[in-house]
Write a protein that holds these residues in place. Structure first.
Motif, PDB file in Angstrom:
ATOM      1  N   GLY A   1      -6.572  44.324 -35.781  1.00  0.00           N
ATOM      2  CA  GLY A   1      -6.404  43.211 -36.702  1.00  0.00           C
ATOM      3  C   GLY A   1      -7.734  42.695 -37.221  1.00  0.00           C
ATOM      4  N   ALA A   2      -8.722  42.635 -36.327  1.00  0.00           N
ATOM      5  CA  ALA A   2     -10.029  42.161 -36.773  1.00  0.00           C
ATOM      6  C   ALA A   2     -10.652  43.110 -37.778  1.00  0.00           C
ATOM      7  N   LEU A   3     -10.359  44.397 -37.634  1.00  0.00           N
ATOM      8  CA  LEU A   3     -10.959  45.381 -38.535  1.00  0.00           C
ATOM      9  C   LEU A   3     -10.181  45.533 -39.838  1.00  0.00           C
ATOM     10  N   THR A   4      -8.971  45.055 -39.862  1.00  0.00           N
ATOM     11  CA  THR A   4      -8.159  45.270 -41.069  1.00  0.00           C
ATOM     12  C   THR A   4      -7.878  43.957 -41.768  1.00  0.00           C
ATOM     13  N   TRP A   5      -6.788  43.325 -41.391  1.00  0.00           N
ATOM     14  CA  TRP A   5      -6.432  42.116 -42.117  1.00  0.00           C
ATOM     15  C   TRP A   5      -7.383  40.959 -41.809  1.00  0.00           C
ATOM     16  N   GLY A   6      -7.915  40.934 -40.608  1.00  0.00           N
ATOM     17  CA  GLY A   6      -8.857  39.881 -40.261  1.00  0.00           C
ATOM     18  C   GLY A   6     -10.113  39.951 -41.100  1.00  0.00           C
ATOM     19  N   ARG A   7     -10.560  41.152 -41.417  1.00  0.00           N
ATOM     20  CA  ARG A   7     -11.756  41.315 -42.224  1.00  0.00           C
ATOM     21  C   ARG A   7     -11.541  40.785 -43.634  1.00  0.00           C
ATOM     22  N   HIS A   8     -10.320  40.854 -44.093  1.00  0.00           N
ATOM     23  CA  HIS A   8     -10.040  40.400 -45.450  1.00  0.00           C
ATOM     24  C   HIS A   8      -9.482  38.988 -45.496  1.00  0.00           C
ATOM     25  N   GLY A   9      -9.648  38.261 -44.418  1.00  0.00           N
ATOM     26  CA  GLY A   9      -9.284  36.851 -44.440  1.00  0.00           C
ATOM     27  C   GLY A   9      -7.813  36.577 -44.235  1.00  0.00           C
ATOM     28  N   TYR A  10      -7.154  37.445 -43.517  1.00  0.00           N
ATOM     29  CA  TYR A  10      -5.741  37.223 -43.252  1.00  0.00           C
ATOM     30  C   TYR A  10      -5.527  37.118 -41.748  1.00  0.00           C
ATOM     31  N   GLU A  11      -4.409  36.590 -41.437  1.00  0.00           N
ATOM     32  CA  GLU A  11      -4.043  36.526 -40.028  1.00  0.00           C
ATOM     33  C   GLU A  11      -2.524  36.649 -39.925  1.00  0.00           C
ATOM     34  N   LEU A  12      -2.078  36.830 -38.712  1.00  0.00           N
ATOM     35  CA  LEU A  12      -0.639  36.959 -38.500  1.00  0.00           C
ATOM     36  C   LEU A  12      -0.023  35.592 -38.274  1.00  0.00           C
ATOM     37  N   ALA A  13       1.251  35.517 -38.518  1.00  0.00           N
ATOM     38  CA  ALA A  13       1.957  34.255 -38.332  1.00  0.00           C
ATOM     39  C   ALA A  13       1.898  33.822 -36.876  1.00  0.00           C
ATOM     40  N   ASP A  14       2.177  32.535 -36.705  1.00  0.00           N
ATOM     41  CA  ASP A  14       2.076  31.977 -35.360  1.00  0.00           C
ATOM     42  C   ASP A  14       2.980  32.726 -34.403  1.00  0.00           C
ATOM     43  N   GLY A  15       2.434  33.145 -33.322  1.00  0.00           N
ATOM     44  CA  GLY A  15       3.224  33.781 -32.277  1.00  0.00           C
ATOM     45  C   GLY A  15       3.632  35.203 -32.551  1.00  0.00           C
ATOM     46  N   PHE A  16       3.440  35.644 -33.791  1.00  0.00           N
ATOM     47  CA  PHE A  16       3.898  37.008 -34.094  1.00  0.00           C
ATOM     48  C   PHE A  16       3.030  38.046 -33.418  1.00  0.00           C
ATOM     49  N   SER A  17       1.738  37.769 -33.403  1.00  0.00           N
ATOM     50  CA  SER A  17       0.824  38.755 -32.812  1.00  0.00           C
ATOM     51  C   SER A  17       1.147  38.962 -31.335  1.00  0.00           C
ATOM     52  N   SER A  18       1.235  37.854 -30.619  1.00  0.00           N
ATOM     53  CA  SER A  18       1.518  37.997 -29.187  1.00  0.00           C
ATOM     54  C   SER A  18       2.920  38.553 -28.964  1.00  0.00           C
ATOM     55  N   GLY A  19       3.867  38.103 -29.798  1.00  0.00           N
ATOM     56  CA  GLY A  19       5.230  38.629 -29.660  1.00  0.00           C
ATOM     57  C   GLY A  19       5.300  40.114 -29.927  1.00  0.00           C
ATOM     58  N   LEU A  20       4.600  40.530 -30.965  1.00  0.00           N
ATOM     59  CA  LEU A  20       4.614  41.960 -31.295  1.00  0.00           C
ATOM     60  C   LEU A  20       3.926  42.775 -30.209  1.00  0.00           C
ATOM     61  N   ARG A  21       2.853  42.209 -29.688  1.00  0.00           N
ATOM     62  CA  ARG A  21       2.139  42.926 -28.624  1.00  0.00           C
ATOM     63  C   ARG A  21       3.027  43.059 -27.385  1.00  0.00           C
ATOM     64  N   ILE A  22       3.696  41.991 -27.059  1.00  0.00           N
ATOM     65  CA  ILE A  22       4.590  42.056 -25.891  1.00  0.00           C
ATOM     66  C   ILE A  22       5.726  43.045 -26.157  1.00  0.00           C
ATOM     67  N   ALA A  23       6.239  43.004 -27.380  1.00  0.00           N
ATOM     68  CA  ALA A  23       7.329  43.935 -27.717  1.00  0.00           C
ATOM     69  C   ALA A  23       6.861  45.373 -27.626  1.00  0.00           C
ATOM     70  N   MET A  24       5.644  45.621 -28.083  1.00  0.00           N
ATOM     71  CA  MET A  24       5.140  46.991 -28.014  1.00  0.00           C
ATOM     72  C   MET A  24       4.912  47.424 -26.567  1.00  0.00           C
ATOM     73  N   VAL A  25       4.415  46.500 -25.765  1.00  0.00           N
ATOM     74  CA  VAL A  25       4.225  46.862 -24.349  1.00  0.00           C
ATOM     75  C   VAL A  25       5.570  47.160 -23.702  1.00  0.00           C
ATOM     76  N   ILE A  26       6.543  46.302 -23.995  1.00  0.00           N
ATOM     77  CA  ILE A  26       7.871  46.539 -23.423  1.00  0.00           C
ATOM     78  C   ILE A  26       8.450  47.848 -23.931  1.00  0.00           C
ATOM     79  N   ALA A  27       8.292  48.072 -25.245  1.00  0.00           N
ATOM     80  CA  ALA A  27       8.812  49.332 -25.798  1.00  0.00           C
ATOM     81  C   ALA A  27       8.111  50.523 -25.186  1.00  0.00           C
ATOM     82  N   GLY A  28       6.815  50.406 -24.984  1.00  0.00           N
ATOM     83  CA  GLY A  28       6.085  51.507 -24.359  1.00  0.00           C
ATOM     84  C   GLY A  28       6.563  51.784 -22.955  1.00  0.00           C
ATOM     85  N   ILE A  29       6.765  50.702 -22.208  1.00  0.00           N
ATOM     86  CA  ILE A  29       7.231  50.891 -20.828  1.00  0.00           C
ATOM     87  C   ILE A  29       8.640  51.479 -20.831  1.00  0.00           C
ATOM     88  N   VAL A  30       9.470  50.971 -21.739  1.00  0.00           N
ATOM     89  CA  VAL A  30      10.843  51.490 -21.805  1.00  0.00           C
ATOM     90  C   VAL A  30      10.841  52.969 -22.180  1.00  0.00           C
TER      91      VAL A  30
END
Lengths: 517, 338
Positions: free
Chosen positions: A45-74
């Motif tokens: 994120g820092a290298l892509t959207w963060g570099r261009h002045g964007y950020e993710l919606a509140d809680g989406f980043s952590s939620g998506l990260r948790i979802a990906m970890v869960i999906a990976g484990i599953v």
């Protein structure tokens, strides 16, 4: 002599292993991709959207990260289960069928295996022709090598797995793209605050305050919080930091060293004593509308006794003391920087509020909450939450009882030796000496604690021109808001007919607050 | 050859292949072409079944069957089925004879008492007569006036049927068709085969078939080879494959393919599965193996099942043959995953 059953057993083990690997690989790549993506999500994120002045919606980043970890484990679990099932699915007879296909045995190997399965040997069904079958199969398997005949061949499942992983990555990318948004300036400030708070948290004494700062920052960052609440939060945070800074200040000279610091020292010790004396000068000030004089005087004395002033240059305790000193110095620098950022955040909030006054803040509107509300003169002031003007604002009135403000000399104290100058408290005809003090300390700089909070006048210098961001041309910025209240630095006449609440706080245009240095 | 059971299994398999090959060669001396028909006839002989041969007149059905009997050295009888043929004309009857000054009934065996029977144009006889033959086919015995007479072994009925000129015929009912192990179809010879037929039948020297067995021991030897066929091993996955094929031919049954449900009224009976397995076993032995393969089963499906499928009106209207339906079945039924 070839032993067909043993050879088929080896082939069975190998085929089961291959089947398990191929089945598991299908899910391994997507699982690893999800886990790696979750781990590197912030950096990506820092290298892509963060570099261009964007950020993710509140809680989406952590939620998506948790979802990906869960999906990976599953997916890892699914791969393991599929592999295990594939392992079990390959039995002795089916493995013999594969061997039969490999050697072109016209199902003779399969037939032999069905009658010679070590798990279920059907000896009674073999018949008189079974030796012939055994001989045929032995001949067929004479030059058969399971390892050579059955390669691992993971290319096909890896290809399918990669497609699956790519699809998952594209899905995540699309979801991220949908949830990305521009970063607001106050969020940038909040981010810096959090970073600084984390740095402070790394020091031994800064963990507690750092957590509080982070929590307060998160509250401030919440977009639904009203601006005055944000300001209140930041003010509390500032006070908290000041207290923290005062607590970490070294004791004044002349004061005895504390008993605890010398507790473990060895050698002779001499008692120390000290006295402190302070006197509050009379304060006198003018208050519009209230007008009054107050005088306060006080004496203070202090004494302290202690022992253990021995000093050992080579002692480890001394080294610890030096280390602590360095740490304290670093913490002070960080606290100063943090105060700077908080002030910026306050200014940013005010600027946002000035630019985008919400419907609740419209003049004449039914304001249910606290907000900046224009009074009769059109000046803005802080209105209390209940619109009565009686509560909420507990600012110290200038000239109303000296000695109660711990943050410095009081208005009207001419004898005050504050290096900050007159603090804007000037009289008619007196032009305040522009003392170039810096309110926002740079990291590493020291100085007395100054605050323009609750002061009546603030002297600032308008910039002559603002450099354009891209054109390189110099031009006056006339797009910003213009103050309706004269913010000249000339003090008002005492008999000025202007009806101004003595508690009025002259607000500095927020966009200039950052320029006051 | 009388000591066949004492031979080693390998030798028995080799003897089977040799015997079969010699029989095919001897029949081929007279019959031009029709290799698959000859093979199926011999396969049915060693499997203990009967064959329904279908073909237009003049293709050599009768000659082929007679030649096969001559080549094997077994007895042969021919029955020409006509509408007025009675069952007693086939199985025999009690006749009053005089002997030693007295009269008594004695059984006079019919033409059914032979190793190989040719029932020519069996669909021209009445159902009553047909059933008499079919009972002998199934039971290998006949009962006349309360006395049961065993038929000779080996016993094989080769019935011919003319697919044209159906006027005044009595097509075999499904239950009776089911008793034939195979139904083979003789097709018209190719031009080069016709030339060879012309040479053999119009020349000065007619080809003569030599018996591969001594007539006195032929039956025993054939029975020994039939025993060998029954000993061939069928693995469990291949059994499941054959069963799946039969199930797929059963309309609206589990595993039925769409074409079957669309065009068939009834599917094969368990006799169809028996025919497939027996034919597969012979195929395996002919290939020098003692275990059945998938290819053996595939080769046995059409001759074993084509006469056991009862087409519906739609199939007849659309001229969908049972062979084409079986072809679809073979495409759809997957071999068990190994």
């Amino acid at each position: 002599m070839t032993k067909p059953v043993e050879l088929l057993g080896q082939a069975h083990q190998r085929l089961a292993l291959i089947a398990a690997a191929r089945a598991a690989v299908l899910w391994i790549i997507p699982a690893l991709a999800a886990l790696v993506l979750a781990g590197l999500f912030d950096r990506i994120g820092a290298l892509t959207w963060g570099r261009h002045g964007y950020e993710l919606a509140d809680g989406f980043s952590s939620g998506l990260r948790i979802a990906m970890v869960i999906a990976g484990i599953v997916m890892l679990a699914a791969g393991a289960i599929r592999g295990w099932l594939a392992w079990r699915r390959i039995d002795f007879v089916s493995a013999a069928g594969r061997v039969d296909e490999a050697v072109g045995g016209h199902q003779e190997v399969l037939t032999l295996a069905s009658l010679s399965d070590p798990q279920h040997p059907l000896t009674e069904e073999r018949g008189a022709l079974f030796p012939v079958l055994w001989g045929h199969v032995s001949t067929l398997l004479a030059s058969f090598d399971p390892a050579r005949a059955f390669g691992l061949e993971l290319g096909e499942p890896l290809g399918r797995s990669s497609i699956l992983a790519a699809a998952a990555i594209v899905l995540v990318a699309l979801a991220t793209l949908a949830m990305v948004r521009p970063v607001t300036p106050d969020q940038i400030v909040a981010g810096k605050l959090v970073e600084l708070a984390r740095d402070i948290g790394n020091t031994p004494a800064g963990n507690g305050p750092a957590q509080e700062i982070i929590a307060a920052t998160e509250r401030v960052e919440a977009s639904k919080l009203p601006p005055e609440k944000k300001l209140q939060q930041l003010a509390d945070l500032t006070n908290q930091l000041k207290q923290q800074q005062q607590q970490e200040k070294p004791p004044p000279p002349g004061k005895a060293p504390q008993q605890q610091s010398a507790k473990n020292r060895s050698g002779s010790s001499t008692g120390g004593s000290g006295t402190g004396k302070g006197q509050a000068k009379s304060a006198e000030g003018n208050g519009n509308g209230g007008g009054g004089k107050s005088q306060g005087a006080g004496n203070g004395s202090g004494s302290g006794t202690g022992k253990g002033s021995g000093h050992d240059q080579n002692s480890p305790q001394d080294a610890n003391a030096n280390q602590n000193k360095n740490q304290n110095q670093k913490a002070n620098q960080q606290l100063a920087a943090l105060q700077d950022q908080i002030a910026k955040a306050q200014a940013q909030i005010q600027a946002d509020q000035a630019k985008n006054p919400g419907p609740k803040n419209q003049p004449g509107g039914k304001d249910q909450g606290s907000a900046y509300k224009p009074d009769k003169t059109g000046n803005q002031r802080l209105a209390s939450a209940d619109q009565s003007g009686k509560g909420g604002n507990k600012m110290t009135q200038p000239g109303n009882g000296g000695g109660q403000n711990p943050n410095g000399p009081k208005p009207g104290n001419k004898n005050a030796t504050t290096p900050g100058g007159t603090q804007g408290d000037t009289h008619l005809g007196e032009f305040p000496a522009p003392v170039a003090y810096q309110h926002f300390y740079q990291p590493g700089e020291h100085g007395p604690t100054l605050s323009i909070h609750d002061t009546r006048y603030v002297l600032f210098r308008l910039p002559e021109a603002i450099a354009s961001a891209n054109g390189g041309k110099l031009m006056l910025d006339t797009s910003g808001p213009r103050a309706t209240t004269p913010y000249v630095n000339v003090p008002l006449n005492e008999s000025h007919p202007l009806e101004v609440d003595p508690n009025e706080q002259q607000l500095v245009p927020p966009r200039y607050r950052d320029l006051i240095r | 050859m009388g000591a066949a059971p004492q031979m080693s299994p390998d030798a028995r398999v080799a003897e089977f292949r040799k015997t079969f090959s010699r029989a095919e060669t001897e029949v081929g001396r007279v019959i031009v072409g029709h290799e698959q028909v000859i093979r199926k006839v011999l396969t049915a002989l060693f499997s203990g079944g009967h064959v329904l041969v279908e073909g237009v007149p003049g293709l050599g059905k009768t000659l082929m069957i007679k030649t096969s009997a001559d080549a094997l050295g077994i007895s042969f009888k021919r029955i020409q089925f006509t509408p007025d043929l009675m069952p007693s004309d086939i199985i025999g009857t009690q006749v009053l004879t005089e002997s030693n000054g007295g009269r008594e009934f004695s059984f006079r065996p019919g033409p059914i008492f032979a190793h190989m029977i040719l029932g020519d144009e069996i669909n021209r006889a009445t159902p009553k007569t047909q059933s008499a033959v079919l009972e002998a086919m199934e039971e290998h015995q006949v009962t006349v006036f309360g006395e049961t007479y065993k038929l000779d072994v080996p016993f094989i009925v080769l019935a011919t049927q003319n697919p044209i000129e159906l006027e005044g015929t009595y097509p075999l009912p499904e239950a009776q068709m089911d008793r034939f192990l195979f139904k083979v179809v003789m097709t018209s010879p190719k031009p080069d085969e016709l030339r060879e037929i012309m040479k053999r039948t119009t020349g000065a020297h007619m080809p003569v078939t030599q018996s591969i067995f001594e007539p006195s021991v032929a039956a025993k030897q054939i029975e020994a080879l039939k025993t060998l066929v029954r000993e061939v091993i069928v693995a469990e996955p291949l059994e499941r494959y054959a069963i799946a094929i039969v199930a797929a031919c059963t309309p609206n049954g589990p595993g039925a393919v769409p074409e079957v449900s669309q065009y068939l009224r009834f599917g094969p009976s368990p006799r169809g599965l028996q025919a497939i397995i027996l034919c597969s076993k012979v195929n395996a032995l002919l290939d020098g193996r003692v275990s059945v393969s998938y290819d053996d089963i595939d080769d046995a499906v059409v001759p074993s099942l084509r006469h056991r499928l009862l087409r519906n009106f739609q199939a007849e209207a659309e001229n969908v043959s049972t062979e084409s339906i079986l072809e679809q079945v073979m495409k759809r039924v997957k071999r068990p995953r190994t």
